[in-house]
Design a protein around this motif. Structure first.
Motif, short mmCIF file in Angstrom:
data_model
loop_
_atom_site.label_atom_id
_atom_site.label_comp_id
_atom_site.label_asym_id
_atom_site.label_seq_id
_atom_site.Cartn_x
_atom_site.Cartn_y
_atom_site.Cartn_z
N VAL A 81 27.17 61.26 65.46
CA VAL A 81 27.26 61.69 66.85
C VAL A 81 28.56 61.19 67.48
O VAL A 81 29.24 61.91 68.21
CB VAL A 81 26.05 61.18 67.65
CG1 VAL A 81 26.24 61.46 69.14
CG2 VAL A 81 24.77 61.83 67.14
N PHE A 82 28.92 59.94 67.15
CA PHE A 82 30.17 59.37 67.67
C PHE A 82 31.36 60.21 67.21
O PHE A 82 32.27 60.49 68.00
CB PHE A 82 30.30 57.93 67.17
CG PHE A 82 31.59 57.27 67.56
CD1 PHE A 82 31.72 56.64 68.78
CD2 PHE A 82 32.68 57.27 66.70
CE1 PHE A 82 32.91 56.03 69.15
CE2 PHE A 82 33.87 56.67 67.05
CZ PHE A 82 33.98 56.05 68.28
N ALA A 83 31.38 60.58 65.94
CA ALA A 83 32.49 61.37 65.41
C ALA A 83 32.58 62.73 66.11
O ALA A 83 33.68 63.22 66.41
CB ALA A 83 32.32 61.56 63.90
N ILE A 84 31.42 63.35 66.39
CA ILE A 84 31.42 64.66 67.05
C ILE A 84 31.92 64.54 68.49
O ILE A 84 32.73 65.34 68.96
CB ILE A 84 30.01 65.27 67.01
CG1 ILE A 84 29.61 65.58 65.56
CG2 ILE A 84 29.94 66.53 67.87
CD1 ILE A 84 28.17 66.00 65.39
N ALA A 144 36.16 53.19 72.34
CA ALA A 144 36.48 51.97 71.60
C ALA A 144 35.34 50.97 71.68
O ALA A 144 35.02 50.29 70.70
CB ALA A 144 37.78 51.36 72.14
N VAL A 145 34.71 50.88 72.86
CA VAL A 145 33.55 49.97 73.01
C VAL A 145 32.41 50.43 72.13
O VAL A 145 31.77 49.61 71.43
CB VAL A 145 33.13 49.91 74.49
CG1 VAL A 145 31.80 49.16 74.63
CG2 VAL A 145 34.20 49.23 75.33
N LEU A 146 32.11 51.72 72.15
CA LEU A 146 31.02 52.25 71.32
C LEU A 146 31.31 52.04 69.83
O LEU A 146 30.41 51.71 69.04
CB LEU A 146 30.82 53.74 71.61
CG LEU A 146 30.27 54.08 73.01
CD1 LEU A 146 30.22 55.59 73.20
CD2 LEU A 146 28.88 53.47 73.18
N VAL A 182 30.55 48.46 69.01
CA VAL A 182 29.11 48.20 68.94
C VAL A 182 28.54 48.72 67.62
O VAL A 182 27.76 48.03 66.94
CB VAL A 182 28.39 48.85 70.13
CG1 VAL A 182 26.88 48.77 69.95
CG2 VAL A 182 28.81 48.18 71.43
N LEU A 183 28.92 49.94 67.22
CA LEU A 183 28.41 50.51 65.97
C LEU A 183 28.89 49.71 64.76
O LEU A 183 28.12 49.47 63.82
CB LEU A 183 28.86 51.97 65.85
CG LEU A 183 28.20 52.96 66.82
CD1 LEU A 183 28.85 54.34 66.69
CD2 LEU A 183 26.71 53.05 66.54
N ALA A 184 30.15 49.29 64.79
CA ALA A 184 30.68 48.50 63.67
C ALA A 184 29.97 47.17 63.55
O ALA A 184 29.61 46.73 62.45
CB ALA A 184 32.19 48.29 63.85
N ILE A 238 37.28 47.94 64.09
CA ILE A 238 37.28 47.62 65.53
C ILE A 238 38.71 47.57 66.06
O ILE A 238 39.01 48.15 67.12
CB ILE A 238 36.57 46.27 65.76
CG1 ILE A 238 35.08 46.41 65.42
CG2 ILE A 238 36.76 45.81 67.20
CD1 ILE A 238 34.32 45.10 65.46
N ILE A 239 39.60 46.87 65.36
CA ILE A 239 40.99 46.77 65.80
C ILE A 239 41.63 48.14 65.87
O ILE A 239 42.36 48.46 66.83
CB ILE A 239 41.78 45.84 64.86
CG1 ILE A 239 41.27 44.40 64.99
CG2 ILE A 239 43.28 45.90 65.17
CD1 ILE A 239 41.91 43.44 64.01
N ASP A 240 41.38 48.98 64.86
CA ASP A 240 41.98 50.31 64.82
C ASP A 240 41.50 51.16 65.99
O ASP A 240 42.28 51.91 66.59
CB ASP A 240 41.63 50.98 63.49
CG ASP A 240 42.35 52.30 63.30
OD1 ASP A 240 43.59 52.31 63.41
OD2 ASP A 240 41.68 53.31 63.05
N GLY A 241 40.22 51.04 66.35
CA GLY A 241 39.70 51.80 67.48
C GLY A 241 40.36 51.41 68.80
O GLY A 241 40.76 52.26 69.59
N TRP A 242 40.50 50.11 69.02
CA TRP A 242 41.14 49.65 70.26
C TRP A 242 42.63 49.99 70.27
O TRP A 242 43.20 50.29 71.32
CB TRP A 242 40.94 48.15 70.42
CG TRP A 242 39.56 47.81 70.88
CD1 TRP A 242 38.52 47.34 70.14
CD2 TRP A 242 39.05 47.96 72.22
NE1 TRP A 242 37.39 47.18 70.91
CE2 TRP A 242 37.70 47.55 72.19
CE3 TRP A 242 39.60 48.40 73.41
CZ2 TRP A 242 36.90 47.56 73.33
CZ3 TRP A 242 38.81 48.41 74.55
CH2 TRP A 242 37.48 48.00 74.51
#
Length: 332
Positions: A227-230, A243-245, A248-250, A316-320
């Protein structure tokens, strides 16, 4: 003994650090320019002593003036090497401390050190590496600048970076969904058919006791990741909320793996026994040789946990990082 004038003292202080072959020329130039400036002020009605003091004050610190004559920089990292120094330092700070902290953490965990000791040693080593890396890298560029050495690094258009994607395109969505689908199928396949031939009933790698609740939690995480990817694809960009989501998932996935790993409930005991039997006497001898560290299986568990932790931290780092870059692009 004749008392030197302020001008003579100023000129002497200026030329004392210059090369002997240039001192006479600089002295003559300064004497002429100071005399002309003083004379101009006197003609405007100033007293000679006040005019001389005002002219010398305007010239400033004689050491600074001497540095200008000698083309000697009065800074540690000047504009000539600043960008090269900063780019190299950032690259090193991204790589070296992480490798050092990761290496010491892995070594301590394999040796059976406690969590507190491991964290303390890792933080201490990380800080020392950062300090030494910053100091010695800066020192090298200080020496290069002071000696006038040429690094041979010239900028050209071929060094322009490629346009970076933020991971929100169609190909990234497809790759994420395919990977998550394979992961879900692999869990079911492991339970029903197994991945290793045993000559009899299949032996799953994951502990069968994880069904239904722990496996259901894993499937829930897989669905949430899909769902996050979509949603990310629909937004077409990373945001702080995404990035927060992602964080949390990671962390939820890391908790799922590490909690079971620490409790010894992740891998099927029958599978471990099968591996030990299949390894024969040589494997048993190796496991006994590693008894002080908890055996080969414990070492493999530490390596697995370390790998999962490293992957989660990078995710996490890559998302932020992507969210920050997208925010900057929006501002521009």
């Amino acid at each position: 003994m004749t008392t030197a004038t302020l001008a003579e003292r100023y000129i002497s202080a200026t030329i004392r650090s210059l090369k002997p072959e240039t001192q006479d020329d600089v002295r003559a130039e300064l004497e002429a320019s100071i005399a002309d400036a003083v004379e101009a002020r006197v003609e405007q009605g100033e007293a000679p002593a006040e005019a001389e003091r005002a002219v010398l004050t305007g010239l400033g610190d004689p050491d600074v003036l001497a540095a200008g004559y000698a083309d000697r920089p009065l800074h540690l990292i000047g504009p000539k090497y600043y960008l090269t120094w900063w780019r190299l330092l950032k690259l090193l700070l991204w790589i070296v401390p992480i490798c050092a902290v990761g290496g010491i953490t892995l070594g301590l965990l394999l040796s059976g050190a406690g969590v507190g000791e491991t964290i303390g040693q890792a933080v201490s080593v990380g800080l020392q590496v950062i300090v030494h890396l910053s100091f010695w890298t800066t020192l090298v560029f200080v020496v290069l600048e002071r000696t006038g050495a040429d690094t041979g690094m010239k900028w050209d258009v071929d060094q322009l970076p490629e346009v970076q994607e933020d991971g929100a395109g169609r190909s990234e969505l497809i790759a994420s969904l395919v990977f998550l689908g394979i992961a879900a199928v692999a869990v079911v396949w492991d339970s029903l058919r197994g991945f290793f031939p045993t000559g009899g009933e299949p032996i799953p790698i994951l502990d069968p006791q994880l069904w239904p609740w722990w496996i259901s939690a894993l499937f829930a995480l897989i669905v949430l990741e899909a769902v996050f990817a979509i949603v990310l694809f629909r937004l077409r960009r990373w945001t702080t909320t995404m990035a927060v989501l992602n964080t949390v998932l990671a962390l939820a996935f890391a908790a799922w793996v590490l909690v079971l790993l620490l409790r010894g409930e992740l891998v099927n005991p029958e599978f471990l026994a099968f591996v030990a039997d299949a390894g024969g006497d040589g494997f048993a001898a190796g496991d006994a040789g590693a008894a002080d560290n908890g055996g080969i299986f414990r070492i493999l568990a530490v390596l697995l946990g370390f790998g999962v932790g490293a992957g989660v931290v990078w995710d996490i780092i890559d998302g932020w990082r992507k969210a920050r870059r997208a925010g900057r692009t929006e501002l521009v």
